[in-house]
Motif scaffolding. Sequence first.
Motif, PDB file in Angstrom:
ATOM      1  N   GLY A   1      30.965  70.791  66.266  1.00 26.73           N
ATOM      2  CA  GLY A   1      29.820  70.370  65.895  1.00 26.73           C
ATOM      3  C   GLY A   1      29.953  69.275  64.919  1.00 26.73           C
ATOM      4  N   GLU A   2      30.369  68.028  65.125  1.00 24.53           N
ATOM      5  CA  GLU A   2      30.821  67.253  64.194  1.00 24.53           C
ATOM      6  C   GLU A   2      31.141  65.633  64.762  1.00 24.53           C
ATOM      7  N   SER A   3      30.651  64.862  64.121  1.00 23.55           N
ATOM      8  CA  SER A   3      31.014  63.419  64.721  1.00 23.55           C
ATOM      9  C   SER A   3      32.384  63.111  64.617  1.00 23.55           C
ATOM     10  N   ASP A   4      32.875  62.260  65.230  1.00 23.74           N
ATOM     11  CA  ASP A   4      34.342  61.518  65.190  1.00 23.74           C
ATOM     12  C   ASP A   4      34.305  60.559  64.174  1.00 23.74           C
ATOM     13  N   GLU A   5      33.349  60.239  63.436  1.00 26.73           N
ATOM     14  CA  GLU A   5      33.183  58.822  62.598  1.00 26.73           C
ATOM     15  C   GLU A   5      33.503  59.866  61.129  1.00 26.73           C
ATOM     16  N   PRO A   6      34.283  58.816  60.499  1.00 28.10           N
ATOM     17  CA  PRO A   6      34.601  59.348  59.025  1.00 28.10           C
ATOM     18  C   PRO A   6      33.425  59.074  58.097  1.00 28.10           C
ATOM     19  N   THR A   7      33.590  59.780  56.810  1.00 36.78           N
ATOM     20  CA  THR A   7      32.006  59.500  55.901  1.00 36.78           C
ATOM     21  C   THR A   7      32.143  57.925  55.424  1.00 36.78           C
TER      22      THR A   7
ATOM     23  N   THR B   1      31.021  66.219  56.765  1.00 32.97           N
ATOM     24  CA  THR B   1      31.334  67.621  57.227  1.00 32.97           C
ATOM     25  C   THR B   1      32.401  68.169  56.271  1.00 32.97           C
TER      26      THR B   1
ATOM     27  N   LYS C   1      25.642  66.589  58.526  1.00 35.33           N
ATOM     28  CA  LYS C   1      25.188  66.038  59.493  1.00 35.33           C
ATOM     29  C   LYS C   1      24.547  64.540  59.281  1.00 35.33           C
TER      30      LYS C   1
ATOM     31  N   GLY D   1      40.309  58.662  55.408  1.00 37.29           N
ATOM     32  CA  GLY D   1      39.206  58.957  56.159  1.00 37.29           C
ATOM     33  C   GLY D   1      39.341  60.702  56.533  1.00 37.29           C
ATOM     34  N   GLU D   2      40.106  61.170  55.559  1.00 34.73           N
ATOM     35  CA  GLU D   2      40.369  62.801  56.179  1.00 34.73           C
ATOM     36  C   GLU D   2      38.916  63.584  55.731  1.00 34.73           C
ATOM     37  N   THR D   3      37.699  63.468  56.257  1.00 33.18           N
ATOM     38  CA  THR D   3      36.718  63.878  55.941  1.00 33.18           C
ATOM     39  C   THR D   3      35.960  64.468  56.830  1.00 33.18           C
ATOM     40  N   PHE D   4      36.859  65.334  57.651  1.00 30.21           N
ATOM     41  CA  PHE D   4      36.319  66.277  58.841  1.00 30.21           C
ATOM     42  C   PHE D   4      36.624  67.772  58.538  1.00 30.21           C
ATOM     43  N   TYR D   5      35.962  68.729  59.214  1.00 25.76           N
ATOM     44  CA  TYR D   5      36.374  70.179  59.229  1.00 25.76           C
ATOM     45  C   TYR D   5      37.688  70.354  59.367  1.00 25.76           C
TER      46      TYR D   5
END
Lengths: 385, 385
Positions: free
Chosen positions: A32-38, A239, A234, B53-57
Amino acid sequence: MRSVIQHLEESRIREVANAGMGRPDVLAFWFGESDEPTPEAVRRAAIASIERGETFYAHNLGLPTLREALAAYMTELHGAIGPERIAVTSGGVSALMIAMQALVDPGDEVVVVTPVWPNLIAQPQILGATVHTVALAPDAQGRWRLDLVALREAVGPRTRMLVLNAPNNPTGWTLTQQEQRAILDHCRATGTWILADEVYERLFYGAEAGACAPSFLDIAEPDDRLVVAHSFSKSFLMTGWRLGWLVLPPAMTAAIGKLIEFNTSCASVFSQQAGLEALAREAEITPRVQQHLQRCRDTLVPALQCVPGLQVAAAPGGMYAFFRLPGHPDALQTAKRLVVEAGLGLAPGCAFGEAGQGWLRWCFASRDPQRLLEGVGRLRRWLAL
Amino acid sequence: MRSVIQHLEESRIREVANAGMGRPDVLAFWFGESDEPTPEAVRRAAIASIERGETFYAHNLGLPTLREALAAYMTELHGAIGPERIAVTSGGVSALMIAMQALVDPGDEVVVVTPVWPNLIAQPQILGATVHTVALAPDAQGRWRLDLVALREAVGPRTRMLVLNAPNNPTGWTLTQQEQRAILDHCRATGTWILADEVYERLFYGAEAGACAPSFLDIAEPDDRLVVAHSFSKSFLMTGWRLGWLVLPPAMTAAIGKLIEFNTSCASVFSQQAGLEALAREAEITPRVQQHLQRCRDTLVPALQCVPGLQVAAAPGGMYAFFRLPGHPDALQTAKRLVVEAGLGLAPGCAFGEAGQGWLRWCFASRDPQRLLEGVGRLRRWLAL
């Protein structure tokens, strides 16, 4: 180890993802996460904070500036909410866990509306509560509905807490204001706390840009037994920052500060500075995220609807298409087969409670909507095998 | 709200700090934190990660690279420990809370050695356990000692968990290897889990540079009922990063992964990258921190010992001087008066349990040791009033 911990369900989503390990060709839509960075400006704010050496402990309840900005943001969406009702947490999941620690005693009864993100069932179990579920049901078009009569029957004076996640993960089901009123009235009568996970409220696909799903905050009094959990994940593509917040009855805030101390101490200052920047740029970030996700939904769902026999509806909120394939009743098995045989990574509906058995969750938060159509192509080819 | 949560003790340290609000002239030594920011190279690693861009889970249990680096670091200090025994958490406090969630059922009996960091008493209370304490006692010189006989009496087959923090906050008391052996033997016999908070192990002032306090990991088998909690906060000047880890019996790691999912999901990737850089530079960071803190201790403690009647010893570990003033039995009142009347900010010993009543905690982690002497000057002038 505690038996309740040993028996906590392993993530079925991870079980499917593990089946895809070492297969770089899998198109993954399971998390449940976009593949777009912050957004870059938000990342810049954190970098500036780290450069300034803001690497110390902070207030348990969050930076005063962030609490004020969150209060202003919530006020704009839902009417007057002061910073004394805001607690900043290390992510939405920590917000929910801490709210449960404040309210749920061992042996208490908790009612959860399902299908739902499995964490909302596991958290009260970890705290020794007994969990009952009320199942949403799909109509013939694949739209999920709440049976208010069943909910009222399940929630009585012995029910300590009712947990609702709407817009819902995984179904996209969204509560109407009328339903919220009925639930609030009932819970006022039974003395039941409402814990509302509203992290998807800005991923709501109404007529106007920048819309927001109905919230319990729109209709409740500050002193109602209502706690609302939120997240930067979100609406702001954050995330990995592990930053969320709670909106609380004012009398509860000090105790939540203690619980934050005993759970995580505080959120990192540089992550909070990123959150502050995200809120300052909310008007440029969140409507864009929302419009893009609407485009994703409106790319994926019609393509799925063209698959013969597939049952799916365009949900009013969230970032998931939840669908059923005829002749494939075991979602876990289907999801594993799809990974291995079709290179398509989806989450099995049974990961979200019994009510989701037979369904599959497809996260449509994809930077490139073409990826979604490629995924549908893989599904069609697999079905034709 | 739950009555146990309402009755959790407010932080007495914060109560004193609040008394100093708006007084910029206060010399504050109340919090357990250095006033030195995180080393620049470590901050650079986080910045590079955010820029990438390492801003993911991330994985619940932490980045595989970080788990391997932590296993190598622990192995160097304590003998072979594999990455399958490491779980990365959102700070040491989260590590401890998650370990307790795994092991402590409502109604269980937990024994805690005091004086101690209040979080270690609050956490089992939040989980519905019954907490008993075993008090350390000071000798005439102000050195704190464990009464092993009393400990053995307090820990029986009904004791689910024994919680120890050594080197200890607030007293600096450190377990000897012999004592650890005796405790491990006893807990093996009673079937009691040992939860060892060893976050101060590198703040140990032995003869050699880079020394490390005795650890239960030095003597235990991997499958012993032992969980050790650690943190980057103290040894690497990283309090604000909220990054810690657990060393676990291998059979427990998967369940801890589930609990991390349900508490915080994961630690931020960029914070984990900072941790990885900190470990790579351990040889340049930690011995310097340790030597500087030893210099701080050896500046503060002799100066305090020159104050007539004041009882204090140079502790073998930690970053605190814990001392008693003659004629001032109420630590909370004394600490509040010191803030207001002397501009000196200390933590009251009663914040760490009844055993600390009458004592005061002085965190000597100060970039500029002169600040410590200025503080002692304020104390002397106040006593002479």
